[in-house]
Design a protein around this motif. Structure first.
Motif, PDB file in Angstrom:
ATOM      1  N   PHE A  88       0.825  -1.204   0.000  1.00  0.00           N
ATOM      2  CA  PHE A  88       0.000   0.000   0.000  1.00  0.00           C
ATOM      3  C   PHE A  88       0.862   1.260   0.000  1.00  0.00           C
ATOM      4  O   PHE A  88       0.607   2.204  -0.753  1.00  0.00           O
ATOM      5  N   ILE A  89       1.910   1.269   0.815  1.00  0.00           N
ATOM      6  CA  ILE A  89       2.794   2.442   0.887  1.00  0.00           C
ATOM      7  C   ILE A  89       3.492   2.677  -0.441  1.00  0.00           C
ATOM      8  O   ILE A  89       3.579   3.796  -0.938  1.00  0.00           O
ATOM      9  N   LEU A  90       3.950   1.603  -1.082  1.00  0.00           N
ATOM     10  CA  LEU A  90       4.632   1.726  -2.381  1.00  0.00           C
ATOM     11  C   LEU A  90       3.689   2.277  -3.440  1.00  0.00           C
ATOM     12  O   LEU A  90       4.056   3.159  -4.212  1.00  0.00           O
ATOM     13  N   VAL A  91       2.468   1.741  -3.481  1.00  0.00           N
ATOM     14  CA  VAL A  91       1.499   2.202  -4.467  1.00  0.00           C
ATOM     15  C   VAL A  91       1.122   3.645  -4.203  1.00  0.00           C
ATOM     16  O   VAL A  91       1.049   4.479  -5.115  1.00  0.00           O
ATOM     17  N   PHE A  92       0.896   3.977  -2.935  1.00  0.00           N
ATOM     18  CA  PHE A  92       0.525   5.331  -2.564  1.00  0.00           C
ATOM     19  C   PHE A  92       1.601   6.332  -2.962  1.00  0.00           C
ATOM     20  O   PHE A  92       1.340   7.367  -3.563  1.00  0.00           O
ATOM     21  N   ASN A  93       2.866   6.006  -2.694  1.00  0.00           N
ATOM     22  CA  ASN A  93       3.972   6.892  -3.022  1.00  0.00           C
ATOM     23  C   ASN A  93       4.118   7.084  -4.519  1.00  0.00           C
ATOM     24  O   ASN A  93       4.446   8.157  -5.002  1.00  0.00           O
ATOM     25  N   SER A  94       3.868   5.998  -5.286  1.00  0.00           N
ATOM     26  CA  SER A  94       4.020   6.089  -6.740  1.00  0.00           C
ATOM     27  C   SER A  94       2.965   6.983  -7.370  1.00  0.00           C
ATOM     28  O   SER A  94       3.140   7.512  -8.453  1.00  0.00           O
ATOM     29  N   CYS A  95       1.822   7.171  -6.660  1.00  0.00           N
ATOM     30  CA  CYS A  95       0.732   7.981  -7.192  1.00  0.00           C
ATOM     31  C   CYS A  95       0.805   9.428  -6.710  1.00  0.00           C
ATOM     32  O   CYS A  95       0.071  10.281  -7.193  1.00  0.00           O
ATOM     33  N   MET A  96       1.647   9.684  -5.741  1.00  0.00           N
ATOM     34  CA  MET A  96       1.711  11.027  -5.178  1.00  0.00           C
ATOM     35  C   MET A  96       2.334  12.009  -6.151  1.00  0.00           C
ATOM     36  O   MET A  96       3.222  11.682  -6.921  1.00  0.00           O
ATOM     37  N   SER A  97       1.844  13.247  -6.114  1.00  0.00           N
ATOM     38  CA  SER A  97       2.414  14.325  -6.890  1.00  0.00           C
ATOM     39  C   SER A  97       3.573  14.916  -6.104  1.00  0.00           C
ATOM     40  O   SER A  97       3.495  15.078  -4.885  1.00  0.00           O
ATOM     41  N   LYS A  98       4.651  15.253  -6.809  1.00  0.00           N
ATOM     42  CA  LYS A  98       5.865  15.671  -6.126  1.00  0.00           C
ATOM     43  C   LYS A  98       6.379  16.991  -6.701  1.00  0.00           C
ATOM     44  O   LYS A  98       6.479  17.145  -7.912  1.00  0.00           O
ATOM     45  N   GLU A  99       6.688  17.937  -5.834  1.00  0.00           N
ATOM     46  CA  GLU A  99       7.281  19.194  -6.270  1.00  0.00           C
ATOM     47  C   GLU A  99       8.797  19.097  -6.196  1.00  0.00           C
ATOM     48  O   GLU A  99       9.361  18.636  -5.195  1.00  0.00           O
ATOM     49  N   ILE A 100       9.442  19.534  -7.270  1.00  0.00           N
ATOM     50  CA  ILE A 100      10.909  19.474  -7.343  1.00  0.00           C
ATOM     51  C   ILE A 100      11.426  20.839  -7.770  1.00  0.00           C
ATOM     52  O   ILE A 100      10.915  21.435  -8.721  1.00  0.00           O
ATOM     53  N   THR A 101      12.451  21.327  -7.118  1.00  0.00           N
ATOM     54  CA  THR A 101      13.162  22.528  -7.554  1.00  0.00           C
ATOM     55  C   THR A 101      14.551  22.127  -8.000  1.00  0.00           C
ATOM     56  O   THR A 101      15.308  21.507  -7.249  1.00  0.00           O
ATOM     57  N   ILE A 102      14.884  22.457  -9.241  1.00  0.00           N
ATOM     58  CA  ILE A 102      16.184  22.138  -9.809  1.00  0.00           C
ATOM     59  C   ILE A 102      17.000  23.417  -9.889  1.00  0.00           C
ATOM     60  O   ILE A 102      16.564  24.410 -10.474  1.00  0.00           O
ATOM     61  N   HIS A 103      18.197  23.388  -9.292  1.00  0.00           N
ATOM     62  CA  HIS A 103      19.075  24.556  -9.286  1.00  0.00           C
ATOM     63  C   HIS A 103      20.138  24.378 -10.367  1.00  0.00           C
ATOM     64  O   HIS A 103      21.042  23.549 -10.238  1.00  0.00           O
ATOM     65  N   ALA A 104      20.004  25.132 -11.432  1.00  0.00           N
ATOM     66  CA  ALA A 104      20.940  25.000 -12.554  1.00  0.00           C
ATOM     67  C   ALA A 104      22.270  25.680 -12.236  1.00  0.00           C
ATOM     68  O   ALA A 104      22.305  26.768 -11.649  1.00  0.00           O
ATOM     69  N   LYS A 105      23.359  25.017 -12.661  1.00  0.00           N
ATOM     70  CA  LYS A 105      24.710  25.563 -12.525  1.00  0.00           C
ATOM     71  C   LYS A 105      25.508  25.215 -13.776  1.00  0.00           C
ATOM     72  O   LYS A 105      25.236  24.207 -14.420  1.00  0.00           O
ATOM     73  N   PRO A 106      26.486  26.026 -14.138  1.00  0.00           N
ATOM     74  CA  PRO A 106      27.277  25.745 -15.341  1.00  0.00           C
ATOM     75  C   PRO A 106      27.874  24.343 -15.324  1.00  0.00           C
ATOM     76  O   PRO A 106      28.477  23.922 -14.326  1.00  0.00           O
ATOM     77  N   GLY A 107      27.648  23.601 -16.416  1.00  0.00           N
ATOM     78  CA  GLY A 107      28.236  22.273 -16.561  1.00  0.00           C
ATOM     79  C   GLY A 107      27.530  21.165 -15.816  1.00  0.00           C
ATOM     80  O   GLY A 107      27.931  20.004 -15.889  1.00  0.00           O
ATOM     81  N   GLY A 108      26.457  21.470 -15.108  1.00  0.00           N
ATOM     82  CA  GLY A 108      25.770  20.460 -14.311  1.00  0.00           C
ATOM     83  C   GLY A 108      24.758  19.664 -15.119  1.00  0.00           C
ATOM     84  O   GLY A 108      24.444  19.967 -16.263  1.00  0.00           O
ATOM     85  N   LYS A 109      24.231  18.602 -14.491  1.00  0.00           N
ATOM     86  CA  LYS A 109      23.227  17.763 -15.132  1.00  0.00           C
ATOM     87  C   LYS A 109      22.283  17.212 -14.074  1.00  0.00           C
ATOM     88  O   LYS A 109      22.702  16.823 -12.984  1.00  0.00           O
ATOM     89  N   TYR A 110      20.991  17.163 -14.426  1.00  0.00           N
ATOM     90  CA  TYR A 110      19.987  16.572 -13.553  1.00  0.00           C
ATOM     91  C   TYR A 110      19.254  15.508 -14.351  1.00  0.00           C
ATOM     92  O   TYR A 110      18.691  15.793 -15.405  1.00  0.00           O
ATOM     93  N   ILE A 111      19.248  14.269 -13.850  1.00  0.00           N
ATOM     94  CA  ILE A 111      18.582  13.162 -14.522  1.00  0.00           C
ATOM     95  C   ILE A 111      17.260  12.880 -13.812  1.00  0.00           C
ATOM     96  O   ILE A 111      17.242  12.604 -12.606  1.00  0.00           O
ATOM     97  N   LEU A 112      16.171  12.937 -14.564  1.00  0.00           N
ATOM     98  CA  LEU A 112      14.867  12.650 -13.983  1.00  0.00           C
ATOM     99  C   LEU A 112      14.660  11.149 -13.805  1.00  0.00           C
ATOM    100  O   LEU A 112      15.262  10.330 -14.515  1.00  0.00           O
ATOM    101  N   SER A 113      13.789  10.782 -12.899  1.00  0.00           N
ATOM    102  CA  SER A 113      13.541   9.374 -12.577  1.00  0.00           C
ATOM    103  C   SER A 113      12.947   8.623 -13.760  1.00  0.00           C
ATOM    104  O   SER A 113      12.229   9.182 -14.584  1.00  0.00           O
ATOM    105  N   GLN A 114      13.229   7.332 -13.813  1.00  0.00           N
ATOM    106  CA  GLN A 114      12.591   6.456 -14.796  1.00  0.00           C
ATOM    107  C   GLN A 114      11.116   6.251 -14.456  1.00  0.00           C
ATOM    108  O   GLN A 114      10.703   6.401 -13.307  1.00  0.00           O
ATOM    109  N   GLY A 115      10.354   5.872 -15.488  1.00  0.00           N
ATOM    110  CA  GLY A 115       8.973   5.461 -15.271  1.00  0.00           C
ATOM    111  C   GLY A 115       7.977   6.591 -15.346  1.00  0.00           C
ATOM    112  O   GLY A 115       8.286   7.722 -15.708  1.00  0.00           O
ATOM    113  N   VAL A 116       6.742   6.264 -14.993  1.00  0.00           N
ATOM    114  CA  VAL A 116       5.642   7.219 -15.015  1.00  0.00           C
ATOM    115  C   VAL A 116       5.578   7.929 -13.669  1.00  0.00           C
ATOM    116  O   VAL A 116       5.411   7.294 -12.627  1.00  0.00           O
TER     117      VAL A 116
END
Length: 377
Positions: A8-36
């Protein structure tokens, strides 16, 4: 019982909406999670010209209430390899699934969107007009490139891509727009540039628009100085509309089974090197009479276009729009491999044509009170 709780916890977490703040910096990279996933992503900070910041998907599908917003000062950022699928967001939270800046005062600069795919195929969607409206991409920034992306199935109000006026060097190239059904109330252009509020040197190039019926203006130009070049329009309701524009260029496009390929209002436009392949009728260029809703057409060049049927020049006269076009110039156009010598000549010793009421004839009255006219070139 413990095992069920973990599931139940796994399913609940997978359905939750999540806010993310990405801080851009020169030469950096942010990889988003796999899946839906369902993320609301805010991007702040900057890369640099020599070392841009990358945000990249890893088989990432952003669904539901997902969107990405770049701050009004973001710069030197490359966003790629992401899919948006069956999204439903609130316009109050974000004007679009991908918002580049947020106002006319934005200083956003040097942004690339690449291989981002948008698809909507939710048959349960209920269109509530403005209540369910949002763009897929909304651009407030300079030096923005949108390339190698696909857009399919949009059904809600507002254009797929809106480019705001008075920003420079916006390029939309090598993208596909397809399978958009007709919509009551329209307001579903593939690309709209401006809102009759300024200039844009935007370039719309090498894109394919196929089975597009969302609006009477697939590409709607409401800014001055736009170029539409080397695009393909296939089995669609419309092509390019110079709705509220001056000094724009439509070149080297191919219109195949497109009901209304090019519609023109305004001054100093060039229509050159286009190919018109029609399966019924022979409409290619429609000229709007000027007045309350449309600026009078003047100095229109129709040059070196290719027609598969004997071409006509068509006109629409809306109520309170009765100003006849002036200085229409024909040259180098061809039909069945032969150059067309225009039969319409009312300006002595000149290649320019001033259309008269005598040349237009009676016309045909439509249900909305407008009149249409057609003359052979």
């Amino acid at each position: 019982m413990k095992f069920l709780l973990i599931i139940f916890i796994l399913v609940f977490n997978s359905c939750m909406s999540k806010e993310i703040t990405i801080h851009a910096k020169p030469g950096g990279k942010y990889i988003l999670s796999q899946g839906v996933v369902e993320y609301q992503i805010n991007i702040v900070g900057n890369g640099s010209e020599k070392a841009p910041f990358y945000i990249q998907g890893d088989k990432t599908v952003l669904s539901g209430n997902s969107y990405i917003k770049m701050s009004s000062t973001a710069s030197n950022i490359i966003l790629k390899d992401i899919t948006f699928r069956n999204n439903k967001i609130s316009y109050k939270n974000s004007t679009s699934l991908l918002e580049i800046g947020n106002s006319k005062k934005s200083t956003v600069n040097n942004i690339t969107l690449e291989n981002i795919n948008f698809v909507f195929n939710d048959k349960s969607f209920l269109d509530k007009d403005k209540e369910t409206q949002f763009h897929w991409i909304n651009v407030f920034g300079n030096n923005v490139i949108i390339k190698g992306c696909s857009f399919e199935g949009k059904r809600n109000r507002l254009p797929i891509i809106h480019i705001n006026s008075n920003f420079n060097n916006i390029i939309v190239e090598n993208n596909t727009f397809k399978n958009v059904p007709s919509r009551v109330g329209e307001a579903l252009e593939a690309v709209r540039i401006g809102l009759a509020d300024g200039d844009s040197n935007a370039l719309i190039k090498n894109n394919t628009f196929e089975n597009y019926f969302g609006d009477s203006e697939t590409v709607s130009i409401k800014a001055n100085g736009v170029t539409v070049d080397h695009n393909k329009f296939i089995n669609s309701r419309s092509g390019v509309s110079l709705r509220s524009s001056n000094n724009s260029t439509i070149t080297n496009n191919i219109f195949t089974t497109t009901v209304s390929p090019i519609r023109v209002a305004g001054k100093n436009h060039i229509i050159k090197g286009n190919t018109f392949n029609t399966d019924s009728g022979n409409i290619s260029v429609i000229v709007m009479l000027g007045g309350k809703n449309y600026e009078q057409v003047d100095n229109l060049q129709i040059e070196s276009n290719i027609y598969n049927k004997e071409p006509t020049l068509n006109f629409i006269e809306m109520p309170d729009n009765n100003m006849l076009p002036t200085n229409i110039k024909f040259s180098g156009n061809s039909f069945n491999g032969k150059y067309i010598v225009s039969k319409v000549r009312v300006t002595p010793n000149s290649s320019a044509v001033n259309i008269s009421r005598t040349v237009l004839g009676e016309g045909k009255l439509r249900k909305d009170g407008s009149k249409t006219y057609s003359i052979k070139l």
